[in-house]
Design a protein around this motif. Sequence first.
Motif, mmCIF file in Angstrom:
data_model
loop_
_atom_site.group_PDB
_atom_site.id
_atom_site.type_symbol
_atom_site.label_atom_id
_atom_site.label_comp_id
_atom_site.label_asym_id
_atom_site.label_seq_id
_atom_site.Cartn_x
_atom_site.Cartn_y
_atom_site.Cartn_z
ATOM 1 N N MET A 1 0.817 -1.224 0.000
ATOM 2 C CA MET A 1 0.000 0.000 0.000
ATOM 3 C C MET A 1 0.844 1.265 0.000
ATOM 4 O O MET A 1 0.396 2.305 -0.423
ATOM 5 N N SER A 2 2.129 1.152 0.517
ATOM 6 C CA SER A 2 2.891 2.379 0.698
ATOM 7 C C SER A 2 3.077 3.119 -0.616
ATOM 8 O O SER A 2 3.168 4.324 -0.653
ATOM 9 N N ASP A 3 3.079 2.373 -1.789
ATOM 10 C CA ASP A 3 3.285 3.044 -3.067
ATOM 11 C C ASP A 3 2.081 3.906 -3.451
ATOM 12 O O ASP A 3 2.150 4.708 -4.366
ATOM 13 N N LEU A 4 0.964 3.718 -2.749
ATOM 14 C CA LEU A 4 -0.209 4.539 -3.046
ATOM 15 C C LEU A 4 -0.123 5.890 -2.334
ATOM 16 O O LEU A 4 -0.888 6.799 -2.638
ATOM 17 N N LEU A 5 0.780 6.000 -1.402
ATOM 18 C CA LEU A 5 0.919 7.263 -0.655
ATOM 19 C C LEU A 5 1.743 8.252 -1.478
ATOM 20 O O LEU A 5 2.623 7.850 -2.240
ATOM 21 N N PRO A 6 1.482 9.547 -1.310
ATOM 22 C CA PRO A 6 2.322 10.539 -2.005
ATOM 23 C C PRO A 6 3.791 10.377 -1.593
ATOM 24 O O PRO A 6 4.070 9.959 -0.466
ATOM 25 N N ALA A 7 4.692 10.718 -2.496
ATOM 26 C CA ALA A 7 6.124 10.663 -2.153
ATOM 27 C C ALA A 7 6.432 11.740 -1.121
ATOM 28 O O ALA A 7 5.733 12.760 -1.039
ATOM 29 N N SER A 8 7.492 11.523 -0.337
ATOM 30 C CA SER A 8 7.878 12.511 0.683
ATOM 31 C C SER A 8 8.213 13.863 0.070
ATOM 32 O O SER A 8 8.140 14.900 0.730
ATOM 33 N N THR A 9 8.607 13.851 -1.199
ATOM 34 C CA THR A 9 9.003 15.105 -1.849
ATOM 35 C C THR A 9 7.793 15.953 -2.244
ATOM 36 O O THR A 9 7.935 17.142 -2.532
ATOM 37 N N GLU A 10 6.603 15.351 -2.259
ATOM 38 C CA GLU A 10 5.399 16.111 -2.659
ATOM 39 C C GLU A 10 5.026 17.123 -1.570
ATOM 40 O O GLU A 10 5.041 16.781 -0.382
ATOM 41 N N THR A 11 4.702 18.333 -1.983
ATOM 42 C CA THR A 11 4.374 19.368 -0.982
ATOM 43 C C THR A 11 3.028 20.025 -1.299
ATOM 44 O O THR A 11 2.504 19.878 -2.396
ATOM 45 N N GLY A 12 2.510 20.752 -0.331
ATOM 46 C CA GLY A 12 1.285 21.530 -0.525
ATOM 47 C C GLY A 12 1.609 23.012 -0.477
ATOM 48 O O GLY A 12 2.731 23.420 -0.785
ATOM 49 N N THR A 13 0.648 23.802 -0.012
ATOM 50 C CA THR A 13 0.827 25.255 -0.008
ATOM 51 C C THR A 13 1.971 25.707 0.885
ATOM 52 O O THR A 13 2.651 26.687 0.610
ATOM 53 N N LEU A 14 2.184 24.994 1.989
ATOM 54 C CA LEU A 14 3.237 25.414 2.927
ATOM 55 C C LEU A 14 4.636 25.073 2.418
ATOM 56 O O LEU A 14 5.630 25.535 2.968
ATOM 57 N N GLY A 15 4.700 24.217 1.399
ATOM 58 C CA GLY A 15 6.006 23.852 0.834
ATOM 59 C C GLY A 15 6.824 22.936 1.729
ATOM 60 O O GLY A 15 8.045 22.859 1.594
ATOM 61 N N VAL A 16 6.145 22.241 2.660
ATOM 62 C CA VAL A 16 6.881 21.372 3.594
ATOM 63 C C VAL A 16 6.859 19.931 3.085
ATOM 64 O O VAL A 16 5.785 19.361 2.892
ATOM 65 N N PRO A 17 8.039 19.351 2.843
ATOM 66 C CA PRO A 17 8.067 17.977 2.343
ATOM 67 C C PRO A 17 7.547 16.982 3.381
ATOM 68 O O PRO A 17 7.535 17.273 4.579
ATOM 69 N N HIS A 18 7.113 15.843 2.911
ATOM 70 C CA HIS A 18 6.718 14.683 3.716
ATOM 71 C C HIS A 18 5.357 14.847 4.424
ATOM 72 O O HIS A 18 4.781 13.868 4.875
ATOM 73 N N LEU A 19 4.884 16.083 4.456
ATOM 74 C CA LEU A 19 3.662 16.355 5.209
ATOM 75 C C LEU A 19 2.447 15.676 4.557
ATOM 76 O O LEU A 19 1.597 15.098 5.243
ATOM 77 N N LYS A 20 2.408 15.751 3.232
ATOM 78 C CA LYS A 20 1.276 15.167 2.512
ATOM 79 C C LYS A 20 1.268 13.651 2.699
ATOM 80 O O LYS A 20 0.219 13.030 2.875
ATOM 81 N N ARG A 21 2.446 13.081 2.683
ATOM 82 C CA ARG A 21 2.557 11.627 2.845
ATOM 83 C C ARG A 21 2.073 11.215 4.248
ATOM 84 O O ARG A 21 1.354 10.239 4.415
ATOM 85 N N MET A 22 2.463 12.001 5.246
ATOM 86 C CA MET A 22 2.065 11.697 6.623
ATOM 87 C C MET A 22 0.541 11.811 6.762
ATOM 88 O O MET A 22 -0.114 10.968 7.357
ATOM 89 N N TRP A 23 0.014 12.882 6.183
ATOM 90 C CA TRP A 23 -1.441 13.107 6.225
ATOM 91 C C TRP A 23 -2.176 11.943 5.537
ATOM 92 O O TRP A 23 -3.160 11.413 6.061
ATOM 93 N N ALA A 24 -1.668 11.525 4.360
ATOM 94 C CA ALA A 24 -2.320 10.438 3.618
ATOM 95 C C ALA A 24 -2.221 9.122 4.400
ATOM 96 O O ALA A 24 -3.159 8.316 4.395
ATOM 97 N N ALA A 25 -1.108 8.922 5.093
ATOM 98 C CA ALA A 25 -0.940 7.694 5.885
ATOM 99 C C ALA A 25 -1.952 7.672 7.034
ATOM 100 O O ALA A 25 -2.519 6.626 7.364
ATOM 101 N N ALA A 26 -2.193 8.846 7.630
ATOM 102 C CA ALA A 26 -3.174 8.912 8.719
ATOM 103 C C ALA A 26 -4.569 8.618 8.172
ATOM 104 O O ALA A 26 -5.366 7.912 8.791
#
Length: 335
Positions: free
Chosen positions: A1-26
Amino acid sequence: MSDLLPASTETGTLGVPHLKRMWAAAHAARSGAQSARPNEGRLDHQVLNALGLGLQQTWAYLMHTAPTFERFEHWIVDTAGAPDPLDRERLRATIHRQPLSDTVRARLDAIEASPPVLDETDLAHWHEHGYVVLHDAITESEREAAEQAVYAHVHADPNDRESWYRGDGRHGIMVELIQHAALNAARHSPRIHKAFAQLWDTADLWPTADRCGFHPPQRAGYPFPGPDLHWDLDLGAPLEFDTQGILYLTDTPAEQGALTVVPGFQRKLPDWLAALEPGLDPQDQDLHALGSEPVAGRAGDLVIWHAWLPHGSRPNLGERPRLVQYINRSISVSA
Ligand SMILES: O=C(O)CCC(=O)C(=O)O
């Protein structure tokens, strides 16, 4: 399943890496999906430390609220302020495995080049006993401000004994106070950073965004709630070096609920674990029998201990509450 999560390099408006991946994992965890993210605990923690957010605080928010990613980013700014641009840049470089910017490198180099704050005796004590005390870790006015912040947060008055037991905003002796200007002195102190850098042998560390503690004397109806001796490690996984720290905001004689450790156990843990009968839970053993000792200290003392030591608090049999700020540094990790 981990490949379905966004990569750590993907960012949102804040430009912070890994955040989207953490959010998607939750999100995935909330809907019961398996998302294998082996060894990402340190990375999650690093990103949240850089943002000034607690790990449990953030995870609880994500699990209870199930926000959209946009809402999550708003919550971050509302809770801990906008990300510091230098920290964000450092995170990006670390996660993309790129060189650190000159400004960040210069900051870390300055710590590396600064004179030691732990002397030979301190370091010998660390190697022998697995803990060390840094006196006057912050200034007296910084300590006082942090002490007052904790009292205010739990709605207690130092001179009103009854107010110590109202129990507002606490989980046992832990106080979920993380975002407060008075706590930043210790988090951003170069002197404290240097002490940790000497123990980790690198300055490339992140200050942790940890909570505080309020531990009043026990009395009838208010027994010691713990924690008793334990480890905060996954003892089933390969052991990695780590530190933990506690800053005493008040004088803390041994009997006043002082931090309690098994000195020297960092040298014994691997053999002790190997010798434990199969099926026995290491955390369920009589850890005091291994030789526990309280670490008394003065207001302003920072006790740093090796995470392999069994540690906990102890009943407060003194006259005053014990107030602390938990403070640590974690090693920089890449995605
Ligand atoms: O507050 C204390 O004395 C112990 C802290 C502790 O057990 C921990 O940080 O894991």
